[in-house]
Every structure is written in structure tokens, then in C-alpha cells.
Design a protein around this motif. Sequence first.
Motif, short mmCIF file in Angstrom:
data_model
loop_
_atom_site.label_atom_id
_atom_site.label_comp_id
_atom_site.label_asym_id
_atom_site.label_seq_id
_atom_site.Cartn_x
_atom_site.Cartn_y
_atom_site.Cartn_z
N THR A 1 109.72 -4.56 12.15
CA THR A 1 108.32 -4.31 11.83
C THR A 1 108.09 -2.84 11.49
OG1 THR A 1 107.68 -6.07 13.35
CG2 THR A 1 105.96 -4.54 12.68
N SER A 2 108.75 -1.94 12.22
CA SER A 2 108.61 -0.51 11.94
C SER A 2 109.15 -0.16 10.56
CB SER A 2 109.35 0.30 13.01
OG SER A 2 108.81 0.07 14.29
N GLY B 1 114.95 5.54 15.08
CA GLY B 1 113.54 5.17 15.02
C GLY B 1 112.61 6.36 15.24
N SER C 1 107.36 10.14 9.22
CA SER C 1 106.17 9.44 8.74
C SER C 1 104.90 10.13 9.22
CB SER C 1 106.19 7.98 9.21
OG SER C 1 106.05 7.90 10.62
N CYS D 1 110.62 -5.41 16.77
CA CYS D 1 109.95 -4.10 16.69
C CYS D 1 110.58 -3.21 15.63
CB CYS D 1 109.99 -3.42 18.05
SG CYS D 1 108.91 -4.16 19.29
N TYR D 2 111.90 -3.17 15.58
CA TYR D 2 112.57 -2.32 14.60
C TYR D 2 112.33 -2.80 13.18
CZ TYR D 2 115.05 0.02 18.41
OH TYR D 2 115.36 0.75 19.54
N ASN E 1 117.14 4.18 19.04
CA ASN E 1 115.90 4.90 19.32
C ASN E 1 115.87 6.26 18.64
OD1 ASN E 1 113.92 3.63 21.45
ND2 ASN E 1 115.97 3.03 22.08
N GLY F 1 106.66 -1.22 8.03
CA GLY F 1 105.51 -0.31 8.04
C GLY F 1 105.79 0.99 7.32
N LEU F 2 107.00 1.53 7.50
CA LEU F 2 107.37 2.77 6.81
C LEU F 2 107.42 2.58 5.30
CD1 LEU F 2 110.14 4.19 9.16
CD2 LEU F 2 107.92 5.22 8.68
N GLY G 1 109.86 7.91 12.69
CA GLY G 1 108.48 8.08 13.11
C GLY G 1 108.00 9.50 12.94
N THR H 1 97.88 -2.15 18.02
CA THR H 1 99.01 -2.52 18.88
C THR H 1 98.60 -2.93 20.28
OG1 THR H 1 99.35 -0.22 19.60
CG2 THR H 1 100.54 -0.96 17.63
#
Length: 294
Positions: A277-278, A215, A222, A274-275, A212, A281-282, A219, A251
Motif C-alpha cells: 500500500t505504501s 520504508g 516523500s 502495508c508495504y 523498515n 501511495g508513493l 517516507g 489511517t
Amino acid sequence: MTKKQLFALCLSNFAIFVVGAGALPLLPVYAAQLGAPPVVTGYYLAFCYIALAAGTFFAGWLSDRFGRRRWWLALAGLLGIPVTVSLGHVGAMWTLITLTALLWFLGGLGLSSVNILVGLFAGDEKRGQAFGFLALAMGTGTLTGGMITGPLVDAWGYTTMFALLSLFWVPVLVAVLFVQDKQRTASHSGQMPATEPKTRLSKDFYLLFVANLIGAAAGFMSLLGRSLRIDFSGFTATAISSTGAIAALVTLPVLLWVGSLSDRLGRKQFLIVCYLTSAAGLAALSLSTSLWHF
């Protein structure tokens, strides 16, 4: 957990995220208007996230030491109103940093208190569903904040935006009236026990903490980069805030079912998805050049 309790806690989550997620995309632009270069803006937001972490930590410490989680949630709401209003009247960078850090500390205190209460009252078979509703409130709050803050800044400026956002602390205070709490157990003599058995944190906890942390760092970078790039491209505050709102809108359908489904299939698989996908996305965000890309 009763439906009234869950609704009150979700309302608190929603209101706090309207304030934080609504203001956050515009803070780099607000700092730039006060003369802060991008590197100073990065330090500014990093310091605010440290304050957020401190608020989260102290909520847990206060909960273990004194109980009374409702008090800390109410304190966040009471102090959040004047702090949010004051953010619209800053004239120097150091004032902006101080007030934003204090607001983020209160946000961490409030959000962590909400999560602690849900963890205490939610049954094992419904725990994922309860936290799923909290996440849904978070996404709805992010969507609402993103929809209202940008147009407010474009039309009437930051003073009006922060004044309106301060009103969203009022639902937190109202929700506290309907929240039950668990008191610390006393000994047979009527006194609180001097010591309580301590549970060692497992390796899995530390792994989740590190994951986390990474992540959250990604985030943060970004969001800072996205806001500054959109602003440098000449787009309005509405364009900046709407990117976060659209992301929250996308979401919301996922949040409706992911909590309940994780109760049945397990949490690990969803964390991995989730990780990944993130990360994808980045990577896509780094190649963005037009507003619709962001």
C-alpha cells in the motif's frame, strides 16, 4: 498490562507525536525562510533522522545497561520543553539543525522507552492489541499536530507554534508518574550480575530491519518533496500541515482493528499489505499536481 499503564504509555506516544509530526511538515519551509536551498534542507532533515535513530538506539542500550526506563522517558520530557521553545527563536541554519537534531534525539529516546515498556508488560495474547493502541495514539497525535501547527504559523508565526508544541511534553511528565517499570534482577548476593546471557538476533530481525529502513527512507523523501512542492506552489502552512493530518485521519479506522486482528491471523500478512500500500501511495504522490492530490 494494566489499563492505567497502557493509557499512560499511549498518552506519552500521543504527545510526542503531536510535537514531532506537527512540526515536521513545516521544517522544510522554516529552513527555506532561513535561506537554505532544497539540497541543504535534505541534508538537514537527514541529520535529524540520524539523531532520531541515535535516540532510539541509546534508549535500548540504556534499558539493557541500567533499566530505569521511566527515567529516560522523564528525561526526554524535561529537556524537550526548553529545546522546543528554543526552536522558535533560531536565526541561523546551524542553530536550527542543532536544536532539531536534539529534539529528534529526545523523541527517539522517549518513543523507544515507551515501546520497550509495552514489550515488557504486554502479554503474548494481547501484544498486538497493545501495540495497536500505541499506533492509534501515534495516528491521533499526528492528526492533532497537523491540525494545529499550520494555522498557528499562518496566524502568529513559528515562535508561537513551537511555544505551544512545547506544552505537549507536559503530558509525558505526568504519564511517567503512572508508569510501572521492571527492575533488573539481582543475584543472591544482592549484586547485579556482571554478565547476562545474550540472545543472537535472527535472520528475520535483520530482514525486518532492512525492510523498515527502506520504508523509512521512502517516507522521508516523500515528506520532504511533498512539503517543498506544496510550498513552491504558493499554498499556506495550513495546507502543508493539513495534508499530514488528513493522512492520519484516513489511517485511524485501520489502526483500531489491525493490532487485534494481527494477534489472530499473524503479522506477516499485514506487513506485506502495508508495504504494498505504501508503494502504491508513493507512486500516486509522484504524479500529484493539485492540493487535493497531496
